[in-house]
Design a protein around this motif. Structure first.
Motif, short mmCIF file in Angstrom:
data_model
loop_
_atom_site.label_atom_id
_atom_site.label_comp_id
_atom_site.label_asym_id
_atom_site.label_seq_id
_atom_site.Cartn_x
_atom_site.Cartn_y
_atom_site.Cartn_z
N GLU A 132 1.06 -0.93 0.10
CA GLU A 132 0.38 0.28 -0.09
C GLU A 132 1.33 1.09 0.28
O GLU A 132 0.47 1.91 -0.47
CB GLU A 132 -0.87 0.31 1.45
N LYS A 133 1.90 1.06 0.97
CA LYS A 133 3.19 2.77 0.84
C LYS A 133 3.76 2.91 -0.51
O LYS A 133 3.25 3.73 -1.01
CB LYS A 133 3.48 2.47 2.19
N HIS A 134 4.31 1.61 -0.76
CA HIS A 134 4.87 2.23 -2.58
C HIS A 134 3.96 1.48 -3.56
O HIS A 134 4.58 1.88 -4.32
CB HIS A 134 5.87 1.77 -2.68
N ASN A 135 2.76 1.56 -3.60
CA ASN A 135 1.96 1.24 -4.90
C ASN A 135 2.31 0.21 -5.86
O ASN A 135 2.57 0.26 -7.01
CB ASN A 135 1.33 2.05 -5.43
N TYR A 160 -4.22 -4.42 -16.26
CA TYR A 160 -4.20 -3.40 -15.99
C TYR A 160 -4.33 -2.12 -16.71
O TYR A 160 -3.49 -2.69 -17.92
CB TYR A 160 -2.90 -3.10 -14.54
N LYS A 178 -9.01 -5.73 -9.14
CA LYS A 178 -7.81 -5.43 -7.60
C LYS A 178 -7.34 -6.46 -7.06
O LYS A 178 -8.32 -6.83 -6.20
CB LYS A 178 -7.91 -4.03 -6.79
#
Length: 334
Positions: A132-135, A160, A178
């Protein structure tokens, strides 16, 4: 005169059969003939074997060429301080005797911070925060290829959309367009590895990816995040310990106990100081990750060798099977 043969029970009669040595020789000759026939069948079907082997060899070449290059980036780390233990558990070894005399229960024993950090790196919770932090999910789940000329990642548009930044893949429930953290973790485990050398105590962190730049970047992020995670954990534990010790000081009038509690608070203050000033809190970087120039996989010659081997074996099996079927038909006619 009594006939002894007539008095002999039937079950005691033994019949002896003489076996000629020529029978063994004939059997051996049959085996040799079978081996010769086997070789003759393979030799007569050599063109079938060669054709099947060639087909599998060509197919293996095309398959190997269709696989993208994989690059591996690696960093070598050392435990930052094996003696510095956060929380009250780290103090039990140093001041446990005094604490027990003063009636203070520190609890726990000395923990292996290195092993703890490695297990945190492997945990689902750490991956969820990291993703989540760095996607990283698009680069993890939707990469089609890496363009070396422009140093860009080409995404599979059926999975995507790089323009809208939305997941468009079609999946069945309970999965969603997702990818979930559980799904992403399974893929990440195939690309990520962390190992500890039992002799030297050094830790190796590796990432494999189609893009060498992403592989290097993820290794750096992992090191930064695990250092931050351990720092936050120890700082939080030290703050809670200080708050508890200060409350204990207010409840006692015994000088020895207060002296011990102040010493414990001082140790916790040192932990907070280390957490604030030390960037590489859990691990020191001995050898930083670099952008690899050579691929680590796939081994295309290996695919070719396996294709040739499998094709040759399959060709021999088919030829022998056809030969057996032919012999059975001849026997039925005769």
């Amino acid at each position: 005169m009594t006939d002894t043969k007539s008095n002999t029970p039937e079950k005691d009669k033994v019949q002896y059969v003489a076996i000629s040595p020529d029978l063994f020789q004939a059997q051996n000759n049959d085996d040799e003939i079978d081996l010769r026939e086997l070789w003759n069948v393979i030799w007569r079907g050599k063109w079938i074997i060669i054709a099947i082997t060639a087909i599998f060899a060509v197919a293996s070449v095309f398959y190997a060429l269709s696989l993208p290059n994989i690059y591996k980036s690696e960093a070598l780390l050392a435990p930052a301080d094996t003696d510095q233990q956060g929380g009250l558990s780290g103090l039990s070894g140093q001041l446990g005797g005094l604490a027990s005399l003063a009636g203070v229960n520190l609890g726990g024993g000395k923990t292996d911070k290195t092993a703890l950090a490695i297990e945190i790196l492997k945990s689902r919770e750490f991956f969820a925060k990291f993703a989540e932090k760095h996607n990283i999910l698009p680069d993890l789940m939707a990469v089609k290829e890496w363009d070396m000329a422009t140093n860009t990642v080409v995404y599979d548009e059926e999975i995507y959309s790089s323009e809208s930044g939305e997941w468009v893949r079609e999946v069945k429930a309970p999965r969603t367009s997702k990818p979930s953290n559980q799904e992403g973790k399974k893929v990440f485990e195939r690309l990520f590895s962390v190992e500890k050398n039992l002799e030297t105590g050094m830790i190796s962190i590796r990432i494999e990816h189609q893009s060498p730049f992403i592989a290097k970047k993820w290794v750096d992020w992992l090191i930064d995040d695990i250092n931050l995670e351990m720092k936050v954990r120890d700082a939080s534990e030290a703050e809670n310990s200080i708050a508890y010790l200060e409350s204990q000081i207010l409840t006692t009038n015994i000088v020895e106990q207060k002296t011990l509690l102040y010493q414990l608070i001082e140790e916790q203050a040192k932990t907070l100081m280390f957490a604030e000033v030390r960037i590489e809190y859990a691990f020191f970087t001995i050898d930083k990750a670099i952008v690899p120039e050579k691929k680590s996989g796939p081994s295309r010659p290996l695919f070719l060798c396996l294709g040739i081997l499998f094709g040759g074996v399959l060709g021999c099996i088919i030829v022998l099977f056809l030969g057996r079927q032919k012999r059975l038909k001849l026997r039925l006619k005769n």
